[in-house]
Enzyme design. Structure first.
Site, PDB file in Angstrom:
ATOM      1  N   HIS A 189       1.158  -1.614  -0.175  1.00 41.06           N
ATOM      2  CA  HIS A 189       0.216  -0.204   0.060  1.00 41.06           C
ATOM      3  C   HIS A 189       0.216   1.382   0.328  1.00 41.06           C
ATOM      4  CE1 HIS A 189      -3.145  -2.875   1.276  1.00 41.06           C
ATOM      5  NE2 HIS A 189      -1.891  -3.527   1.884  1.00 41.06           N
ATOM      6  N   SER A 194      15.752  20.049 -17.287  1.00 39.72           N
ATOM      7  CA  SER A 194      14.735  21.131 -17.239  1.00 39.72           C
ATOM      8  C   SER A 194      15.438  22.508 -17.760  1.00 39.72           C
ATOM      9  CB  SER A 194      14.235  21.225 -16.067  1.00 39.72           C
ATOM     10  OG  SER A 194      13.126  22.566 -15.650  1.00 39.72           O
ATOM     11  N   LYS A 239      17.196  20.609 -11.823  1.00 44.81           N
ATOM     12  CA  LYS A 239      16.342  19.046 -12.223  1.00 44.81           C
ATOM     13  C   LYS A 239      17.286  18.143 -12.366  1.00 44.81           C
ATOM     14  CE  LYS A 239      12.815  18.614 -11.291  1.00 44.81           C
ATOM     15  NZ  LYS A 239      11.735  18.518 -12.370  1.00 44.81           N
ATOM     16  N   GLU A 290       9.771   7.338 -17.598  1.00 47.99           N
ATOM     17  CA  GLU A 290       8.079   7.322 -17.573  1.00 47.99           C
ATOM     18  C   GLU A 290       8.333   7.202 -19.359  1.00 47.99           C
ATOM     19  OE1 GLU A 290       7.753  11.947 -16.177  1.00 47.99           O
ATOM     20  OE2 GLU A 290      10.115  11.191 -15.457  1.00 47.99           O
TER      21      GLU A 290
END
Ligand code: ARG
Length: 457
Positions: free
Chosen positions: A160, A281, A287, A294
């Site tokens: 969970h 970025s 970043k 992804e």
């Protein structure tokens, strides 16, 4: 371009329909397989007495030439307008006619593009599925290497997405290894069922020429002949099985990718991807983004769509061949490319990544279950043990402490006098595991010792 079906027509095909219907933009990748199938069919025609030796030789020479052109990237040529072939099969046949005249016009006897396209696709599938498999194997090796290189690193397992129990990082990485191992199995299984030769099925009913289909299957390296001519040209269950195997493999890769995304966040801090495997970025100077992972998640979504497209394509189609089937090629090709590419990219990212043990957490409670099991060893029923450890957890939590800070008195109060305090720690919890396939260091070492060998088979 010479049409393959001019005789009963007086008019020309509408120019827009020609563009709309041509599969050449995507089936050009089948060219080499079309030649392979063409050679086997020419040999079958020679055996059947339809071609003589000279004609057979002329065709073989022309096929050699076309193969050279494919290798050089000049075939099939970029064509437009009236010159645009309907598909790769028409393009190969037209080139044969250019190269050996009248003899080229003899090859299409006892053959239809309907059995031809499935033959090409199955030859393509055999090769591509092996390539997908070997990229998945490389990903498995990258996981084993990372597991070996970080054998003593301890992380947490979650249920969970709540911290559950400590595990070795190696154990976690090997969990992904197992899933990918079944993916390889599925690809092999699908490949073995697809190992049947459709050539000789013709358009749908076979041919009146005495073509030896068994010999053709042998020439093309198929294990057997497709039994029924209608089924041979019209079914695409092999594509469904392959794309299903790809979709499942991508589900697994996507879960791994999701963990890379989570783990590379400042909050988890478990993995650092190499500069070569992350992106920056355009606006935020600090970043380092795990785009690679992804994109794997994104490609998995796209391949699910391909699987659905194939199911919808096939489910209501009357026997035998229908042109709709042409629309199955792009989903098939894209699913294969995506799966191969994702495995390759993840392997590269993992091979160069550095893994870290999460910083010690003073309020850690993850050894709670081991304490309850220690009580079970001391003859306390598990339900009662669960209750008692739960109370200890609550007391520690209220004081902002972890289980390792429980006092001897608190431990004695729940029946754990003289506890080896090592059991309160993450490492102690891991060391205490006894079951096969658990995160016990000896079990993980055993799994690691056999993993590489399994992935080599
Ligand atoms: N390009 C076609 C396909 O992919 C080849 C078969 C065409 N057959 C036909 N009868 N029109 O399905």
């Amino acid at each position: 371009m010479t049409k393959l079906w001019g005789g009963r027509f007086t008019g020309e095909l509408d120019a827009e329909l020609r563009r709309f219907s041509s599969s050449l933009p995507f089936d050009r990748r089948l060219a080499a397989f079309d030649v392979q199938g063409g050679r086997a069919h020419a040999a079958a025609l020679r055996d059947a007495g339809v071609l003589d030796e000279d004609e057979m030789r002329a065709l073989a020479t022309a096929f050699d030439r076309i193969e050279e052109e494919i290798a050089a990237g000049t075939f099939p040529p970029q064509a437009e307008g009236d010159e645009l072939p309907e598909d790769v099969h028409s393009a190969v046949e037209a080139r044969l006619v250019e190269l050996c005249g009248e003899t080229g016009r003899r090859i299409h006897a006892g053959r239809s593009r309907n059995d031809q396209v499935v033959t090409d696709l199955l030859l393509w599938l055999r090769e591509k599925s092996e390539r997908v498999e070997s990229e998945i194997r490389e990903l498995q090796f990258a996981l084993v290497d990372a597991a070996e290189a970080h054998e003593s690193v301890v992380i947490f397992a979650y249920t969970h997405l709540q911290r559950a129990q400590p595990v070795l990082l190696a154990h976690h990485l090997l969990a992904h290894f197992e899933a990918l191992d079944r993916d390889v199995d599925r690809l092999r299984d699908a490949r073995s069922r697809a190992d049947r030769c459709p050539l000789g099925a013709g358009a749908c009913a076979g041919s009146s020429l005495p073509l030896d289909r068994g010999r053709t299957a042998e020439r093309l390296g198929f294990a057997r002949v497709a039994e029924n001519s209608l089924d041979a040209v019209s079914d695409r269950d092999w594509a469904l099985e392959f794309v299903s195997a790809c979709a499942i493999a991508l589900d697994h890769m996507s879960r791994l990718a999701e963990e890379i995304v989570l783990w590379s966040s400042g909050e988890f801090g478990i993995v650092t991807l190499d500069d070569a495997w992350c992106t920056g970025s355009s606006m935020l100077p600090q970043k380092r983004n795990p785009d690679v992972a992804e994109l794997v998640r994104g490609k998995a979504a796209r391949v699910h769509g391909h699987l659905m497209a194939l199911h919808s394509l096939i489910k209501g189609m009357p026997l035998a061949y229908n042109r709709d089937l042409q629309e199955g090629q792009e989903p098939l090709f894209d699913a294969a490319d995506a799966t191969e590419g994702c495995a390759r990219m993840l392997a590269g990212a993992i091979a160069s990544a550095v893994f870290h043990e999460p910083a010690a957490d003073a309020a850690d409670m993850s050894a709670a279950t081991d304490l309850a099991e220690e009580l079970v060893r001391r003859r306390v029923p598990f339900r009662e043990a669960h209750e008692r450890v739960g109370r200890l957890v609550a007391a520690c939590e209220a004081g902002g402490r972890g289980l390792a800070d429980a006092t001897d008195e608190e431990l004695a109060a729940i029946g754990l006098a003289d506890l080896d305090r090592e059991l309160l720690t993450a490492r102690g919890s891991i060391a205490a595991k006894k079951t096969f396939g658990s995160t016990a260091p000896a079990e993980v070492a055993r799994a690691l010792a056999t993993a590489r060998e399994r992935a080599e088979s």
